[in-house]
Enzyme design. Structure first.
Site, mmCIF file in Angstrom:
data_model
loop_
_atom_site.group_PDB
_atom_site.id
_atom_site.type_symbol
_atom_site.label_atom_id
_atom_site.label_comp_id
_atom_site.label_asym_id
_atom_site.label_seq_id
_atom_site.Cartn_x
_atom_site.Cartn_y
_atom_site.Cartn_z
ATOM 1 N N TYR A 89 -7.273 32.932 32.402
ATOM 2 C CA TYR A 89 -7.616 31.594 31.900
ATOM 3 C C TYR A 89 -7.116 31.420 30.475
ATOM 4 O O TYR A 89 -6.473 30.416 30.133
ATOM 5 C CB TYR A 89 -9.130 31.377 31.955
ATOM 6 C CG TYR A 89 -9.577 30.199 31.116
ATOM 7 C CD1 TYR A 89 -9.159 28.908 31.425
ATOM 8 C CD2 TYR A 89 -10.398 30.380 29.999
ATOM 9 C CE1 TYR A 89 -9.550 27.822 30.646
ATOM 10 C CE2 TYR A 89 -10.790 29.305 29.224
ATOM 11 C CZ TYR A 89 -10.362 28.040 29.547
ATOM 12 O OH TYR A 89 -10.739 26.959 28.777
ATOM 13 N N VAL A 128 -3.744 16.597 38.276
ATOM 14 C CA VAL A 128 -2.626 16.774 37.352
ATOM 15 C C VAL A 128 -1.500 17.580 37.985
ATOM 16 O O VAL A 128 -0.362 17.572 37.475
ATOM 17 C CB VAL A 128 -3.085 17.456 36.037
ATOM 18 C CG1 VAL A 128 -3.986 16.522 35.249
ATOM 19 C CG2 VAL A 128 -3.757 18.794 36.295
ATOM 20 N N LYS A 173 -4.223 28.743 28.851
ATOM 21 C CA LYS A 173 -4.450 27.834 27.728
ATOM 22 C C LYS A 173 -3.436 28.095 26.604
ATOM 23 O O LYS A 173 -2.982 27.156 25.936
ATOM 24 C CB LYS A 173 -5.878 27.981 27.210
ATOM 25 C CG LYS A 173 -6.903 27.219 28.044
ATOM 26 C CD LYS A 173 -6.596 25.741 28.047
ATOM 27 C CE LYS A 173 -7.622 24.910 28.762
ATOM 28 N NZ LYS A 173 -7.295 23.465 28.745
ATOM 29 N N SER A 199 -9.438 12.067 37.449
ATOM 30 C CA SER A 199 -10.027 13.348 37.852
ATOM 31 C C SER A 199 -10.080 13.431 39.374
ATOM 32 O O SER A 199 -9.760 12.469 40.079
ATOM 33 C CB SER A 199 -11.437 13.504 37.272
ATOM 34 O OG SER A 199 -12.337 12.604 37.888
ATOM 35 N N ARG A 200 -10.524 14.595 39.870
ATOM 36 C CA ARG A 200 -10.535 14.846 41.314
ATOM 37 C C ARG A 200 -11.886 14.612 41.970
ATOM 38 O O ARG A 200 -11.973 14.601 43.201
ATOM 39 C CB ARG A 200 -10.116 16.299 41.589
ATOM 40 C CG ARG A 200 -8.736 16.644 41.098
ATOM 41 C CD ARG A 200 -8.373 18.075 41.434
ATOM 42 N NE ARG A 200 -9.296 19.033 40.834
ATOM 43 C CZ ARG A 200 -9.272 20.328 41.056
ATOM 44 N NH1 ARG A 200 -8.369 20.841 41.882
ATOM 45 N NH2 ARG A 200 -10.131 21.138 40.474
ATOM 46 N N ASP A 201 -12.944 14.472 41.187
ATOM 47 C CA ASP A 201 -14.302 14.448 41.732
ATOM 48 C C ASP A 201 -14.786 13.010 41.923
ATOM 49 O O ASP A 201 -15.183 12.340 40.981
ATOM 50 C CB ASP A 201 -15.238 15.199 40.780
ATOM 51 C CG ASP A 201 -16.584 15.529 41.419
ATOM 52 O OD1 ASP A 201 -17.119 14.656 42.137
ATOM 53 O OD2 ASP A 201 -17.086 16.643 41.196
ATOM 54 N N GLU A 202 -14.748 12.546 43.171
ATOM 55 C CA GLU A 202 -15.112 11.152 43.427
ATOM 56 C C GLU A 202 -16.594 10.897 43.187
ATOM 57 O O GLU A 202 -16.984 9.786 42.778
ATOM 58 C CB GLU A 202 -14.745 10.754 44.858
ATOM 59 C CG GLU A 202 -15.453 11.550 45.947
ATOM 60 C CD GLU A 202 -15.051 11.091 47.337
ATOM 61 O OE1 GLU A 202 -14.504 9.981 47.458
ATOM 62 O OE2 GLU A 202 -15.297 11.848 48.305
ATOM 63 N N LYS A 253 -10.312 31.167 23.870
ATOM 64 C CA LYS A 253 -9.836 32.222 24.762
ATOM 65 C C LYS A 253 -8.315 32.268 24.850
ATOM 66 O O LYS A 253 -7.744 33.194 25.430
ATOM 67 C CB LYS A 253 -10.467 32.060 26.141
ATOM 68 C CG LYS A 253 -11.962 32.340 26.121
ATOM 69 C CD LYS A 253 -12.626 32.070 27.453
ATOM 70 C CE LYS A 253 -14.104 32.468 27.400
ATOM 71 N NZ LYS A 253 -14.865 31.765 26.338
#
Length: 358
Positions: free
Chosen positions: A162, A89, A166, A66-69, A154
């Site tokens: 969005y 990604v 998907k 993921s991107r959130d350290e 959705k």
């Protein structure tokens, strides 16, 4: 609260599910010796999945990408045995470097906020479509055994960008399933994940006493607890073959009832946001023709391209056709009662940032 207590609280099919995955013919036993790669693993479902795997299969090798350290730091402190890898990604080279050596890929990473998808559509395209394509190509290249793609209600007849991204992810997964028969692919469609960041249940749980803005109190949404999201992921890993779509059995709720459950009396109606719709649907009329129910637990939209596989699915898993399409429409589906909504609001052990509370 252990995962199992939380699962019993949230899951409406816990008894059968636990029997299913714990029996002597349990196909999930192989997870204890597999290396599992989870994109977006610091989100609400991702953290719940990590918790389950860490408790049930402590020898499983888990990588969270993921991107959130900051979230990775918190998650790694709580589950020191997991491997956290920073990456996006969108970055195919980094993704290939990180995914090599794994056996199972669970793709949860996505941009999800409907209004932001309308204003920043190109960013949603890059992450949700191009990022998914990167993951599918890399998984095929390095020989991943099983791939699970997380979709959304959705994606069905999408009214938002969005939802369209998907839907594209679903179609890409089906395309790669046709190309790569050596890999088993699955697609999951969920409703709103309870108390996930930015969801209406999260906003209501954390509101202050000032006037609360609502789009339309008559809106209805499908809802699923994080533990139920884990349940359907595990079932997809067990049964998935060729991009079948797995849909958990979900109730819906009316926004008006959720406001009552939260004791919110002062509201202002602002109208539907761009891309938003009053009600959600889980399958199209055309998909209903190939939708089957597994006992009383979940639904499968089977692969129509392979009639032999379709017949084998129906016989092996004792599937029965679905005739009532109303259960897939949030306006007509069985509803969560106010008391059930109050229980969910009061007892969830997942915080808005996806990290479990002590």
């Amino acid at each position: 609260m252990t995962f199992y207590n939380h699962f019993q609280l949230c899951s409406r099919s816990f008894t059968y599910f636990w029997k299913l995955i714990s029996g002597s013919d349990n196909h999930l036993g192989i997870l204890s010796s597999k290396r599992i790669f989870i994109t977006g693993g610091t989100g609400t479902i991702g953290v719940t999945l990590v918790k389950y795997l860490s408790e049930k299969y402590p020898k499983t090798k888990i990588t969270v990408y993921s991107r959130d350290e900051h979230k990775q730091f918190i998650l790694a402190r709580k589950y020191p045995a997991i491997n956290c890898v920073l990456g996006d990604v969108r970055d195919k080279d980094r993704l290939e470097e990180a995914i090599a050596g794994h056996d199972v890929v669970i793709h949860l990473a996505a941009l999800k906020q409907v209004p932001r998808g309308e204003s920043d559509g190109s960013e949603f395209t890059k992450t949700n479509i191009l990022g998914t394509e990167n993951l599918l190509r890399v998984s095929s290249k390095v020989g991943i055994e099983k791939v699970v793609f997380m979709s959304s209600d959705k994606a069905v007849l999408p009214s938002s960008h969005y939802g369209a991204t998907k839907l594209s992810g679903e179609r890409l997964t089906a395309e790669f399933a046709q190309r790569n028969p050596q890999t088993q692919y699955s697609i999951i469609r969920l409703g709103n994940v309870w108390k996930s960041r930015g969801s209406v249940s999260d906003l209501i749980s954390n509101h202050s006493k000032e006037l609360f803005s609502v789009t339309n109190p008559d809106n209805t949404r499908f809802s699923i607890a994080p533990a139920e999201g884990v349940e359907i992921i595990l079932l997809a890993l067990m049964y998935g073959r060729k991009a079948e779509i797995f849909i958990p059995k979900m109730k819906s709720f009316k926004l008006h009832d959720l406001l009552i459950a939260a004791d919110i009396q002062e509201t202002t109606v602002v109208g539907l946001r761009e891309g938003e719709r009053m009600h959600e649907i889980l399958i199209t009329d055309k998909e209903l023709e190939k939708t089957f129910q597994h006992r009383d637990d979940f639904f499968i939209i089977v692969n129509q391209e392979d009639p032999n596989l379709r017949s084998k699915y129906i016989s092996d898993f004792h599937l029965k056709p679905v005739s009532n399409g109303n259960i897939f429409h949030s306006e007509f589906a069985p509803k969560l009662e106010v008391t059930e909504l109050q229980t969910l609001l009061n007892k969830s052990d997942v915080s808005a940032d996806g990290i479990h509370k002590e």
